[in-house]
Motif scaffolding. Sequence first.
Motif, short mmCIF file in Angstrom:
data_model
loop_
_atom_site.label_atom_id
_atom_site.label_comp_id
_atom_site.label_asym_id
_atom_site.label_seq_id
_atom_site.Cartn_x
_atom_site.Cartn_y
_atom_site.Cartn_z
N PRO A 176 0.81 -1.23 0.00
CA PRO A 176 0.00 0.00 0.00
C PRO A 176 0.84 1.27 0.00
CG PRO A 176 -0.08 -1.08 2.15
CD PRO A 176 0.59 -2.04 1.21
N GLY A 177 2.04 1.19 0.62
CA GLY A 177 2.90 2.36 0.62
C GLY A 177 3.31 2.78 -0.77
N SER B 50 -8.04 6.75 0.76
CA SER B 50 -9.20 5.89 0.97
C SER B 50 -8.85 4.42 0.82
CB SER B 50 -10.32 6.26 -0.02
OG SER B 50 -10.75 7.58 0.19
N SER B 51 -7.93 4.12 -0.10
CA SER B 51 -7.57 2.72 -0.37
C SER B 51 -6.52 2.18 0.57
CB SER B 51 -7.07 2.59 -1.82
OG SER B 51 -8.09 2.92 -2.75
N THR B 52 -5.63 3.03 1.06
CA THR B 52 -4.46 2.55 1.79
C THR B 52 -4.41 2.97 3.26
OG1 THR B 52 -3.11 4.50 1.26
CG2 THR B 52 -3.12 2.69 -0.34
N GLY B 53 -5.18 3.99 3.63
CA GLY B 53 -5.08 4.53 4.97
C GLY B 53 -3.89 5.43 5.17
N ASP C 153 6.57 1.58 5.37
CA ASP C 153 6.34 0.17 5.66
C ASP C 153 5.01 0.00 6.40
OD1 ASP C 153 6.74 -2.51 5.77
OD2 ASP C 153 8.49 -2.45 7.09
N HIS C 154 4.21 -0.95 5.96
CA HIS C 154 2.87 -1.21 6.50
C HIS C 154 1.95 -0.02 6.17
CE1 HIS C 154 4.71 -4.63 8.35
NE2 HIS C 154 5.50 -3.86 9.09
N GLY C 155 2.17 1.10 6.80
CA GLY C 155 1.59 2.34 6.30
C GLY C 155 0.31 2.84 6.91
N THR C 156 -0.59 1.98 7.34
CA THR C 156 -1.89 2.44 7.81
C THR C 156 -1.74 3.52 8.88
OG1 THR C 156 -2.81 0.25 7.38
CG2 THR C 156 -4.09 1.72 8.80
N GLY C 157 -2.43 4.62 8.69
CA GLY C 157 -2.44 5.69 9.68
C GLY C 157 -1.36 6.73 9.51
N VAL C 158 -0.50 6.59 8.50
CA VAL C 158 0.53 7.60 8.26
C VAL C 158 -0.13 8.89 7.76
CG1 VAL C 158 2.43 8.25 6.71
CG2 VAL C 158 2.45 6.03 7.85
N VAL C 159 0.32 10.03 8.30
CA VAL C 159 -0.18 11.34 7.89
C VAL C 159 1.02 12.25 7.63
CG1 VAL C 159 -1.52 13.37 8.54
CG2 VAL C 159 -2.29 11.09 9.24
N ILE C 160 1.08 12.83 6.44
CA ILE C 160 2.15 13.75 6.07
C ILE C 160 1.50 15.05 5.62
CG2 ILE C 160 4.12 14.16 4.55
CD1 ILE C 160 4.41 11.12 4.32
N GLY C 161 1.78 16.14 6.33
CA GLY C 161 1.10 17.40 6.10
C GLY C 161 1.60 18.16 4.88
N ARG D 231 12.59 6.41 5.83
CA ARG D 231 11.68 5.29 6.05
C ARG D 231 10.72 5.63 7.18
NH1 ARG D 231 14.32 -0.12 8.10
NH2 ARG D 231 15.75 0.49 6.43
N LEU D 232 9.41 5.46 6.91
CA LEU D 232 8.38 5.64 7.92
C LEU D 232 7.64 4.33 8.13
CD1 LEU D 232 6.63 8.96 6.73
CD2 LEU D 232 8.72 8.72 8.08
N TYR D 233 7.22 4.11 9.37
CA TYR D 233 6.38 2.96 9.67
C TYR D 233 4.94 3.44 9.95
CZ TYR D 233 10.49 -0.01 9.79
OH TYR D 233 11.61 -0.70 9.44
N GLN D 234 4.07 2.48 10.21
CA GLN D 234 2.65 2.79 10.35
C GLN D 234 2.38 3.78 11.47
OE1 GLN D 234 4.08 -0.13 10.94
NE2 GLN D 234 3.20 -1.17 12.73
N ALA D 235 1.32 4.56 11.27
CA ALA D 235 0.79 5.50 12.28
C ALA D 235 1.76 6.63 12.62
CB ALA D 235 0.39 4.76 13.55
N VAL D 236 2.70 6.94 11.74
CA VAL D 236 3.56 8.10 11.93
C VAL D 236 2.82 9.35 11.47
CG1 VAL D 236 5.62 9.29 11.05
CG2 VAL D 236 5.76 6.90 11.77
N THR D 237 2.92 10.41 12.26
CA THR D 237 2.31 11.70 11.90
C THR D 237 3.39 12.76 11.78
OG1 THR D 237 0.22 11.18 13.01
CG2 THR D 237 0.72 13.51 12.62
N LEU D 238 3.43 13.41 10.63
CA LEU D 238 4.24 14.62 10.44
C LEU D 238 3.24 15.77 10.32
CD1 LEU D 238 6.86 13.31 7.84
CD2 LEU D 238 7.00 13.29 10.33
N GLY D 239 2.90 16.35 11.46
CA GLY D 239 1.79 17.29 11.50
C GLY D 239 2.17 18.66 12.00
#
Length: 313
Positions: free
Chosen positions: A158-159, A190-193, A209-217, A227-235
């Motif tokens: 998905p990434g 919508s497709s990947t989270g 990696d994995h990716g769900t919940g990543v947010v990049i502003g 490299r980012l893993y799941q649920a990382v926020t750059l906000g």
Amino acid sequence: MNRISDLQLRSTYLEIDQIVGELRTLRIASLEHRQGHKRPPKLPSRKILVGVAEGLSAAMFPNRLGSADLADEGVDHYVGHTLNTTLRALLVQIQHELHFNSGLETLNDEDRERAVEITQAFAKRLPAIRSLLETDIAAAYEGDPAAHSVDEVLVCYPGIMAITYYRLAHELHLLGVPLIARMISEIAHSSTGIEIHPGARIGGSFFIDHGTGVVIGETAIIGRNVRLYQAVTLGAKRFPVDEHGALVKGIPRHPIVEDDVVIYAGATILGRITIGRGSTIGGNVWLTRSVPPGSHITQAQIRHETFEGGAGI
């Protein structure tokens, strides 16, 4: 008989006509408030842009994302046909965005010509986008021991889908059609989270990696080989307002992540801070200050003590 029953249900029990009328009144009032007229120009179509994003992906990677029965000798023909169809559809959507932004009753010649120029400029950038995506795919393959081939990465991860759509959207954002760019990014979301704003600037060899919940502003800047893993926020840490209390838009408010940084799952990094080159940010870290190159930031160690007979309590 069924049709008669349906009509009776509509008119007698659900009062559909009355609801339609009330919704029309609200819709017209809202449109007049926002645009000053009852029939605003069409917005770009999300449904069509789904096809555009899929078509562009297939044209860049025809053997893996294209037609299942594609023969070697027909690849160039398939790519040409797909690009011709997809770019024509994109051109119409760009016209819709420019028309909507103009506020005019009809699309003028200047915006019509600009739509053609944007489409042509975007088309010429597709080889560069493909080259950049090659580095992202390689980074995913090399960075994940569970990946058995680059083909697996391309069709499964998905990434990679999120990054592909982001790189397409980013170019459209730079070319002056931010609404279409945002819509394409949100299709991937919508497709990947994975949510990547098309305004963000991201270097090559980027791996999620994995990716769900990543947010990049929107104003985030990410260097190469990150490299980012799941649920990382750059906000953003805060949202400044002007003298009227309205949010100030477009100011730099998201982190800068330099080259060769790894950010583990659940980390939240907020504000216009800099993560220095070669740093590692541990899982679930909450970070609102800059860190120098080569830093290793982790949570405070959990304190574990045993009390006997109530000692220390």
